[in-house]
Scaffold this motif. Sequence first.
Motif, mmCIF file in Angstrom:
data_model
loop_
_atom_site.group_PDB
_atom_site.id
_atom_site.type_symbol
_atom_site.label_atom_id
_atom_site.label_comp_id
_atom_site.label_asym_id
_atom_site.label_seq_id
_atom_site.Cartn_x
_atom_site.Cartn_y
_atom_site.Cartn_z
ATOM 1 N N ALA A 161 0.847 -1.211 0.000
ATOM 2 C CA ALA A 161 0.000 0.000 0.000
ATOM 3 C C ALA A 161 0.876 1.252 0.000
ATOM 4 N N ASN A 162 2.119 1.129 0.471
ATOM 5 C CA ASN A 162 2.966 2.311 0.661
ATOM 6 C C ASN A 162 4.128 2.423 -0.311
ATOM 7 N N PHE A 163 4.479 1.314 -0.965
ATOM 8 C CA PHE A 163 5.635 1.332 -1.873
ATOM 9 C C PHE A 163 5.252 0.634 -3.175
ATOM 10 N N SER A 164 5.987 0.950 -4.244
ATOM 11 C CA SER A 164 5.682 0.354 -5.553
ATOM 12 C C SER A 164 6.328 -1.020 -5.661
ATOM 13 N N VAL A 165 5.941 -1.902 -4.752
ATOM 14 C CA VAL A 165 6.515 -3.245 -4.742
ATOM 15 C C VAL A 165 5.403 -4.278 -4.570
ATOM 16 N N ALA A 166 5.767 -5.529 -4.839
ATOM 17 C CA ALA A 166 4.895 -6.673 -4.579
ATOM 18 C C ALA A 166 5.746 -7.673 -3.794
ATOM 19 N N THR A 167 5.117 -8.696 -3.233
ATOM 20 C CA THR A 167 5.907 -9.652 -2.451
ATOM 21 C C THR A 167 5.886 -11.019 -3.125
ATOM 22 N N ILE A 183 6.961 0.081 -12.737
ATOM 23 C CA ILE A 183 8.172 0.910 -12.640
ATOM 24 C C ILE A 183 9.176 0.462 -13.706
ATOM 25 N N LYS A 184 9.635 1.424 -14.531
ATOM 26 C CA LYS A 184 10.643 1.087 -15.545
ATOM 27 C C LYS A 184 11.985 0.840 -14.862
ATOM 28 N N THR A 185 12.771 -0.089 -15.407
ATOM 29 C CA THR A 185 14.053 -0.411 -14.770
ATOM 30 C C THR A 185 14.927 0.834 -14.657
ATOM 31 N N GLU A 186 14.923 1.705 -15.680
ATOM 32 C CA GLU A 186 15.792 2.896 -15.611
ATOM 33 C C GLU A 186 15.357 3.840 -14.492
ATOM 34 N N ASP A 187 14.081 3.770 -14.095
ATOM 35 C CA ASP A 187 13.614 4.626 -12.995
ATOM 36 C C ASP A 187 13.793 3.941 -11.628
ATOM 37 N N ALA A 190 16.713 4.990 -8.936
ATOM 38 C CA ALA A 190 16.507 6.171 -8.090
ATOM 39 C C ALA A 190 15.430 5.900 -7.046
ATOM 40 N N LYS A 191 14.436 5.129 -7.438
ATOM 41 C CA LYS A 191 13.296 4.886 -6.540
ATOM 42 C C LYS A 191 13.653 3.901 -5.428
ATOM 43 N N PHE A 192 14.586 3.010 -5.708
ATOM 44 C CA PHE A 192 14.953 1.985 -4.710
ATOM 45 C C PHE A 192 16.460 2.065 -4.431
ATOM 46 N N PRO A 193 16.870 3.069 -3.626
ATOM 47 C CA PRO A 193 18.306 3.322 -3.410
ATOM 48 C C PRO A 193 19.019 2.179 -2.696
ATOM 49 N N LYS A 194 18.279 1.250 -2.088
ATOM 50 C CA LYS A 194 18.945 0.121 -1.421
ATOM 51 C C LYS A 194 19.500 -0.887 -2.429
ATOM 52 N N GLY A 195 19.100 -0.746 -3.688
ATOM 53 C CA GLY A 195 19.637 -1.647 -4.710
ATOM 54 C C GLY A 195 18.559 -2.278 -5.564
ATOM 55 N N LEU A 203 11.531 -9.180 -13.967
ATOM 56 C CA LEU A 203 11.685 -9.708 -12.607
ATOM 57 C C LEU A 203 12.845 -8.983 -11.932
ATOM 58 N N ARG A 204 12.482 -7.925 -11.201
ATOM 59 C CA ARG A 204 13.496 -7.108 -10.536
ATOM 60 C C ARG A 204 13.245 -7.142 -9.037
ATOM 61 N N MET A 205 14.303 -7.323 -8.266
ATOM 62 C CA MET A 205 14.155 -7.436 -6.815
ATOM 63 C C MET A 205 14.854 -6.258 -6.141
ATOM 64 N N THR A 206 14.379 -5.935 -4.938
ATOM 65 C CA THR A 206 15.032 -4.893 -4.130
ATOM 66 C C THR A 206 14.865 -5.252 -2.667
ATOM 67 N N PRO A 207 15.798 -4.803 -1.818
ATOM 68 C CA PRO A 207 15.575 -5.030 -0.384
ATOM 69 C C PRO A 207 14.291 -4.314 0.060
ATOM 70 N N GLN A 208 13.662 -4.853 1.075
ATOM 71 C CA GLN A 208 12.396 -4.283 1.560
ATOM 72 C C GLN A 208 12.600 -2.794 1.897
#
Length: 211
Positions: A161-167, A183-187, A190-195, A203-208
């Motif tokens: 509900a708060n971030f542009s992510v799914a689990t 979310i486009k990969t090039e964007d 910047a949107k997910f500074p943790k990586g 299929l792109r992953m990021t830390p929570q």
Amino acid sequence: MALRLGDLAPDFKAETSEGTVEFHKWLGDSWGVLFSHPADYTPVCTTELGAVSKLRDEFVKRNVKVIALSVDDLASHQGWIGDINETQETEVNFPIIADSEYKVSNLYDMVHPNANDKFTVRSVFVIGADKKVKLIITYPASTGRNFVELLRVIDSLQLTANFSVATPANWKDGEDVVISPAIKTEDAYAKFPKGVKVIKPYLRMTPQPNK
Ligand code: BEZ
């Protein structure tokens, strides 16, 4: 018509083991869990209400109010709560709706006549702070629910509900999450500074993000 995800959770006024509840007013700014039971003084339900009582701190931590429902009257609920407290070694700490006239059960489509025309099935509704239905699960009377799984889903719902992510499958709080396809990969960098880990373009992953 049956309720669907995204619908406004129907409002109601009902007698409960903790007094009259006007549902939307009672929810206030909290999230809610409304869950039904086939009947008072039944073994599986007794264990379920005990299990939920023991998870009180977990629901409070997530700003979730819990309310149960069974199609028996208040006097029956009060006696049964004594048994739950005794046998499950806890204190029931949420209201139980006395729905002997099936008002709330019908509003939420909790009676499935081909399963049983008198008793509610084990329905679970998670309702967001916006009063919209976020999750609907239906279990048969003979299967007790996994409330730790319910907490896991609430964690996912509140995160997404708060971030542009799914689990992803079997995700648990603290593990990497999936970046939304919107979310486009090039964007994403910047949107997910943790990586950002690109496994496939879709299929792109990021830390929570909120940990
Ligand atoms: C129970 O809660 O134990 C239960 C209720 C209806 C059918 C089977 C079990």
